[in-house]
Design a protein around this motif. Sequence first.
Motif, PDB file in Angstrom:
ATOM      1  N   ALA A 256     -30.441  39.301  93.905  1.00 52.55           N
ATOM      2  CA  ALA A 256     -30.362  40.732  94.176  1.00 52.55           C
ATOM      3  C   ALA A 256     -30.749  41.475  92.911  1.00 52.55           C
ATOM      4  CB  ALA A 256     -28.944  41.099  94.612  1.00 52.55           C
ATOM      5  N   GLY A 257     -31.509  42.549  93.047  1.00 54.76           N
ATOM      6  CA  GLY A 257     -31.912  43.340  91.885  1.00 54.76           C
ATOM      7  C   GLY A 257     -30.696  43.966  91.224  1.00 54.76           C
ATOM      8  N   ALA A 258     -30.626  43.920  89.902  1.00 57.12           N
ATOM      9  CA  ALA A 258     -29.446  44.418  89.185  1.00 57.12           C
ATOM     10  C   ALA A 258     -29.254  45.909  89.392  1.00 57.12           C
ATOM     11  CB  ALA A 258     -29.563  44.086  87.711  1.00 57.12           C
ATOM     12  N   THR A 259     -30.309  46.708  89.261  1.00 57.59           N
ATOM     13  CA  THR A 259     -30.139  48.159  89.399  1.00 57.59           C
ATOM     14  C   THR A 259     -29.798  48.529  90.835  1.00 57.59           C
ATOM     15  OG1 THR A 259     -32.523  48.416  89.681  1.00 57.59           O
ATOM     16  CG2 THR A 259     -31.645  48.743  87.471  1.00 57.59           C
ATOM     17  N   ASP A 260     -30.429  47.875  91.783  1.00 59.33           N
ATOM     18  CA  ASP A 260     -30.122  48.111  93.188  1.00 59.33           C
ATOM     19  C   ASP A 260     -28.672  47.753  93.478  1.00 59.33           C
ATOM     20  OD1 ASP A 260     -30.702  48.714  95.956  1.00 59.33           O
ATOM     21  OD2 ASP A 260     -30.686  46.543  96.301  1.00 59.33           O
ATOM     22  N   SER A 261     -28.216  46.645  92.951  1.00 61.52           N
ATOM     23  CA  SER A 261     -26.836  46.206  93.185  1.00 61.52           C
ATOM     24  C   SER A 261     -25.840  47.169  92.565  1.00 61.52           C
ATOM     25  CB  SER A 261     -26.614  44.808  92.612  1.00 61.52           C
ATOM     26  OG  SER A 261     -27.402  43.872  93.312  1.00 61.52           O
ATOM     27  N   VAL A 262     -26.131  47.665  91.382  1.00 57.81           N
ATOM     28  CA  VAL A 262     -25.216  48.609  90.726  1.00 57.81           C
ATOM     29  C   VAL A 262     -25.091  49.876  91.556  1.00 57.81           C
ATOM     30  CG1 VAL A 262     -24.908  50.077  88.689  1.00 57.81           C
ATOM     31  CG2 VAL A 262     -25.579  47.692  88.411  1.00 57.81           C
ATOM     32  N   GLN A 263     -26.187  50.388  92.056  1.00 57.22           N
ATOM     33  CA  GLN A 263     -26.151  51.588  92.900  1.00 57.22           C
ATOM     34  C   GLN A 263     -25.366  51.320  94.182  1.00 57.22           C
ATOM     35  OE1 GLN A 263     -30.293  52.465  93.363  1.00 57.22           O
ATOM     36  NE2 GLN A 263     -30.428  53.555  91.408  1.00 57.22           N
ATOM     37  N   ARG A 264     -25.578  50.180  94.786  1.00 58.59           N
ATOM     38  CA  ARG A 264     -24.860  49.846  96.018  1.00 58.59           C
ATOM     39  C   ARG A 264     -23.372  49.693  95.759  1.00 58.59           C
ATOM     40  NH1 ARG A 264     -27.955  44.836  98.440  1.00 58.59           N
ATOM     41  NH2 ARG A 264     -26.375  45.027 100.061  1.00 58.59           N
ATOM     42  N   ILE A 265     -22.999  49.081  94.637  1.00 61.97           N
ATOM     43  CA  ILE A 265     -21.579  48.896  94.304  1.00 61.97           C
ATOM     44  C   ILE A 265     -20.917  50.244  94.060  1.00 61.97           C
ATOM     45  CG2 ILE A 265     -20.003  47.975  92.546  1.00 61.97           C
ATOM     46  CD1 ILE A 265     -22.069  45.612  92.303  1.00 61.97           C
TER      47      ILE A 265
ATOM     48  N   THR B 126     -17.752  42.817  95.611  1.00 60.03           N
ATOM     49  CA  THR B 126     -17.581  41.568  94.866  1.00 60.03           C
ATOM     50  C   THR B 126     -18.741  40.617  95.144  1.00 60.03           C
ATOM     51  OG1 THR B 126     -15.187  41.821  94.966  1.00 60.03           O
ATOM     52  CG2 THR B 126     -16.021  39.623  94.471  1.00 60.03           C
ATOM     53  N   ALA B 127     -19.145  40.522  96.394  1.00 62.16           N
ATOM     54  CA  ALA B 127     -20.261  39.646  96.747  1.00 62.16           C
ATOM     55  C   ALA B 127     -21.554  40.115  96.080  1.00 62.16           C
ATOM     56  CB  ALA B 127     -20.432  39.601  98.260  1.00 62.16           C
ATOM     57  N   LEU B 128     -21.749  41.423  95.993  1.00 61.92           N
ATOM     58  CA  LEU B 128     -22.937  41.951  95.328  1.00 61.92           C
ATOM     59  C   LEU B 128     -22.935  41.619  93.840  1.00 61.92           C
ATOM     60  CD1 LEU B 128     -23.319  45.417  97.063  1.00 61.92           C
ATOM     61  CD2 LEU B 128     -24.860  43.470  97.245  1.00 61.92           C
ATOM     62  N   VAL B 129     -21.765  41.688  93.219  1.00 62.30           N
ATOM     63  CA  VAL B 129     -21.666  41.330  91.799  1.00 62.30           C
ATOM     64  C   VAL B 129     -22.037  39.865  91.613  1.00 62.30           C
ATOM     65  CG1 VAL B 129     -20.048  41.013  89.878  1.00 62.30           C
ATOM     66  CG2 VAL B 129     -19.999  43.118  91.215  1.00 62.30           C
ATOM     67  N   VAL B 130     -21.520  39.002  92.474  1.00 63.38           N
ATOM     68  CA  VAL B 130     -21.818  37.568  92.377  1.00 63.38           C
ATOM     69  C   VAL B 130     -23.309  37.326  92.555  1.00 63.38           C
ATOM     70  CG1 VAL B 130     -21.465  35.331  93.505  1.00 63.38           C
ATOM     71  CG2 VAL B 130     -19.520  36.833  93.066  1.00 63.38           C
ATOM     72  N   LEU B 131     -23.916  37.983  93.531  1.00 56.70           N
ATOM     73  CA  LEU B 131     -25.355  37.793  93.763  1.00 56.70           C
ATOM     74  C   LEU B 131     -26.193  38.322  92.602  1.00 56.70           C
ATOM     75  CD1 LEU B 131     -25.744  38.706  97.539  1.00 56.70           C
ATOM     76  CD2 LEU B 131     -26.075  36.471  96.477  1.00 56.70           C
ATOM     77  N   ALA B 132     -25.793  39.454  92.050  1.00 53.83           N
ATOM     78  CA  ALA B 132     -26.584  40.057  90.978  1.00 53.83           C
ATOM     79  C   ALA B 132     -26.485  39.272  89.679  1.00 53.83           C
ATOM     80  CB  ALA B 132     -26.141  41.498  90.759  1.00 53.83           C
ATOM     81  N   THR B 133     -25.362  38.587  89.472  1.00 57.38           N
ATOM     82  CA  THR B 133     -25.180  37.869  88.208  1.00 57.38           C
ATOM     83  C   THR B 133     -25.475  36.375  88.328  1.00 57.38           C
ATOM     84  OG1 THR B 133     -22.822  37.597  88.675  1.00 57.38           O
ATOM     85  CG2 THR B 133     -23.475  39.510  87.362  1.00 57.38           C
ATOM     86  N   ALA B 134     -25.669  35.882  89.528  1.00 55.43           N
ATOM     87  CA  ALA B 134     -25.899  34.447  89.717  1.00 55.43           C
ATOM     88  C   ALA B 134     -27.310  34.066  89.293  1.00 55.43           C
ATOM     89  CB  ALA B 134     -25.686  34.075  91.179  1.00 55.43           C
ATOM     90  N   ALA B 135     -27.421  32.867  88.740  1.00 56.56           N
ATOM     91  CA  ALA B 135     -28.739  32.321  88.420  1.00 56.56           C
ATOM     92  C   ALA B 135     -29.370  31.860  89.720  1.00 56.56           C
ATOM     93  CB  ALA B 135     -28.607  31.152  87.452  1.00 56.56           C
TER      94      ALA B 135
END
Length: 95
Positions: free
Chosen positions: A37-46, A20-29
């Motif tokens: 956080a990089g979107a592709t990196d975050s998706v892989q980590r999630i 959840t924290a990764l989603v917030v970081l990846a989508t936050a302005a």
Amino acid sequence: MSLHADDAATRAHDPRLLATALVVLATAASPAPALAAGATDSVQRIHRLLGPAEPLGRARRRLLHATAAALALTPVMLALTPALVALALGRIPAA
């Protein structure tokens, strides 16, 4: 490096909280692109955090069993070493 940090965090907390924290970081302005956080990196980590763990292969299971057996036998072999050396050198007294 971030995978090690993820593993450490999931030992202390539920992996869903970290995801959840990764989603917030990846989508936050953010004020600068480098801070988000990089979107592709975050998706892989999630996916890694929420996906099932990969089962051990046959070779790794055998290696794990062999290692456990070796660790269990080490104290016994260390305890028997003086007797085996004495026997090999012929220093066992006759009864």
